[in-house]
Design an enzyme around this catalytic site. Structure first.
Site, PDB file in Angstrom:
ATOM      1  N   LEU A 197     -34.609   1.820  -8.329  1.00  0.00           N
ATOM      2  CA  LEU A 197     -33.294   2.444  -8.576  1.00  0.00           C
ATOM      3  C   LEU A 197     -32.410   1.447  -9.307  1.00  0.00           C
ATOM      4  CD1 LEU A 197     -32.355   3.715  -4.981  1.00  0.00           C
ATOM      5  CD2 LEU A 197     -33.109   5.153  -6.883  1.00  0.00           C
ATOM      6  N   HIS A 198     -31.734   1.884 -10.350  1.00  0.00           N
ATOM      7  CA  HIS A 198     -30.757   0.981 -10.966  1.00  0.00           C
ATOM      8  C   HIS A 198     -29.739   1.683 -11.852  1.00  0.00           C
ATOM      9  CE1 HIS A 198     -33.355   1.506 -14.463  1.00  0.00           C
ATOM     10  NE2 HIS A 198     -32.360   1.079 -15.189  1.00  0.00           N
ATOM     11  N   ARG A 199     -29.937   2.978 -12.111  1.00  0.00           N
ATOM     12  CA  ARG A 199     -29.038   3.701 -13.023  1.00  0.00           C
ATOM     13  C   ARG A 199     -27.594   3.553 -12.573  1.00  0.00           C
ATOM     14  NH1 ARG A 199     -30.682   4.173 -17.573  1.00  0.00           N
ATOM     15  NH2 ARG A 199     -32.847   4.210 -17.078  1.00  0.00           N
TER      16      ARG A 199
END
Ligand code: UD1
Ligand code: UDP
Length: 356
Positions: A197-199
């Site tokens: 996850l990083h958006r």
């Protein structure tokens, strides 16, 4: 012919590795902006993928995007003036891509855009701003698929469009067979789901991040989660980090190298992610995994249409349902990738020589 390649983040290093390694030092200059600066997010990939050390590295501050873009824009012209490239090549949709292409435009150097024409039609995403601007000021646009070509045609971009596939498939073909030997992984979970996850629009928003985290924990699946620095910061900021560390079904690890990532993708049951590149990589016959995409939209609709990815939306219940469904039936029949056969980098180099 001299090509200046400008790159600054993890996915740009991975996706440009096949092009840089095919171009000699005589024909190209590698300029690293330093947008990603931790060893795990940058140098690790130069080392593993045997990319030569950047010929030029910018010193930029670790500050907000507008300031970083301004610093890149200020520093790149001197390098361009020194090396006098015939084209500036950028890949993807990062702030580095935006800065490098604007600098090239104002220095009168034609821009070659690799991975042109992706659209999520979601204006919350900084990547959508960056790629639209870059596509409209590029001379050569290397669209991975017919879908991305269609996006470019409908926006009437002025440059020449070529459908080439995506260099990420080249990277997998080059590196996937050696990853089992090279990867240094200590994972004690046997049946695990890979999570990344990083958006910004996911992890910077407390409510969204909490929904994703709760669904992951509640699903009861074992997860291996290489943690992006942005996400680590936000988990701590929102008081969610400890909850994650304590949960028995999540193994939090540092961002891993490419060999380790390839092994995790090969060995996992399926993938839960908001990454763009991973949606593409999962379609390679060497990976062939289902992907639960925790986002409202995707810029990789080809992977959805081909049956690899499913977009969940961002509510807790929809994410949980999608994870449970993938867990019940994780296998996929062998399919071909919509992102090409792995000869994209070769095609792009030929097309640049022919058209610049
Ligand atoms: C950027 C790209 C995104 C891409 C991602 C790949 C933009 C707008 N976004 O997002 O499209 O998917 O890279 O991973 O360009 N940080 C560190 N160490 C690092 C890098 C970042 O601590 O080595 C932290 C910093 O606090 C930084 C934050 O992460 O402010 C965000 O980094 P940034 O490069 O702005 O965006 P990403 O989220 O990494
Ligand atoms: N990746 C990696 N190590 C990690 C996480 C991702 O090598 O810990 C690789 C992944 O396989 C893909 C690329 O990094 O090739 C994707 O980067 P990211 O998800 O950060 O960016 P995006 O593709 O969404 O722009």
């Amino acid at each position: 012919m001299k090509i200046a390649l400008v790159l600054g983040t993890r996915p740009e290093i991975i996706k440009l590795a096949p092009i840089i390694n095919k171009l000699g030092k005589k024909n190209s200059d590698v300029i690293f902006t330093g947008q990603h600066y931790d060893y795990e997010m940058s140098l690790q990939f130069f080392n593993q993928l045997k990319i030569r050390k950047p010929d030029h590295s910018l010193q930029i501050s670790r500050s907000e995007p507008a300031i970083q873009i301004g610093e890149m824009l200020t520093k790149l012209p001197a390098i361009f003036n020194q090396i006098k490239p015939d084209t500036v090549l950028v890949q993807g949709d990062t702030n580095t891509v935006l800065a490098a292409s604007m600098a090239a435009l104002k220095c009168g150097i034609p821009i070659s855009h690799v991975e042109a024409g992706l659209r999520s039609f979601d204006w919350r995403m900084p990547e959508e701003h960056n790629r639209i601007i870059t596509d409209h000021i590029s001379e050569l646009l290397f669209a991975p698929t017919l879908v991305s070509k269609k996006n470019l045609l409908s926006e009437k971009v002025h440059g020449k469009i070529f459908v080439t596939g995506n260099t990420v498939i080249d990277a997998i073909n080059i590196f996937a067979d050696m990853s089992a030997q090279k990867a240094k992984l200590e994972i004690d979970f046997t049946d695990f789901v890979l999570l990344t996850l990083h958006r910004a629009e996911n992890v910077d928003d407390k409510k969204t991040l909490t929904s994703i985290i709760n669904a992951v924990i509640e699903s009861g699946q074992n997860f291996v989660f290489p943690l992006h620095p942005r996400t680590k910061q936000k988990l701590k900021l929102y008081g969610l980090y400890e909850k994650f560390v304590k949960s028995k079904n999540i193994k939090l690890i540092k961002p891993v190298g490419y060999f380790e990532m390839l092994e995790l993708m090969k060995r996992c049951l399926f993938i839960v992610t908001d990454s763009g590149g991973i949606q593409e990589e999962s379609t390679s016959p060497k990976i062939n995994k289902k992907v639960v995409v925790v986002r409202k939209s995707t810029d990789r609709p080809e992977a959805v249409k081909a049956g690899f990815s499913r977009i969940t939306g961002l509510s807790y219940s929809k994410i949980l349902t999608a994870i449970k469904e993938a867990a019940r039936n994780p296998t996929l029949p062998r399919k071909t990738s919509p992102y090409g056969k792995g000869n994209t980098s070769e095609q792009i180099i030929k097309l640049i020589h022919k058209n610049i």
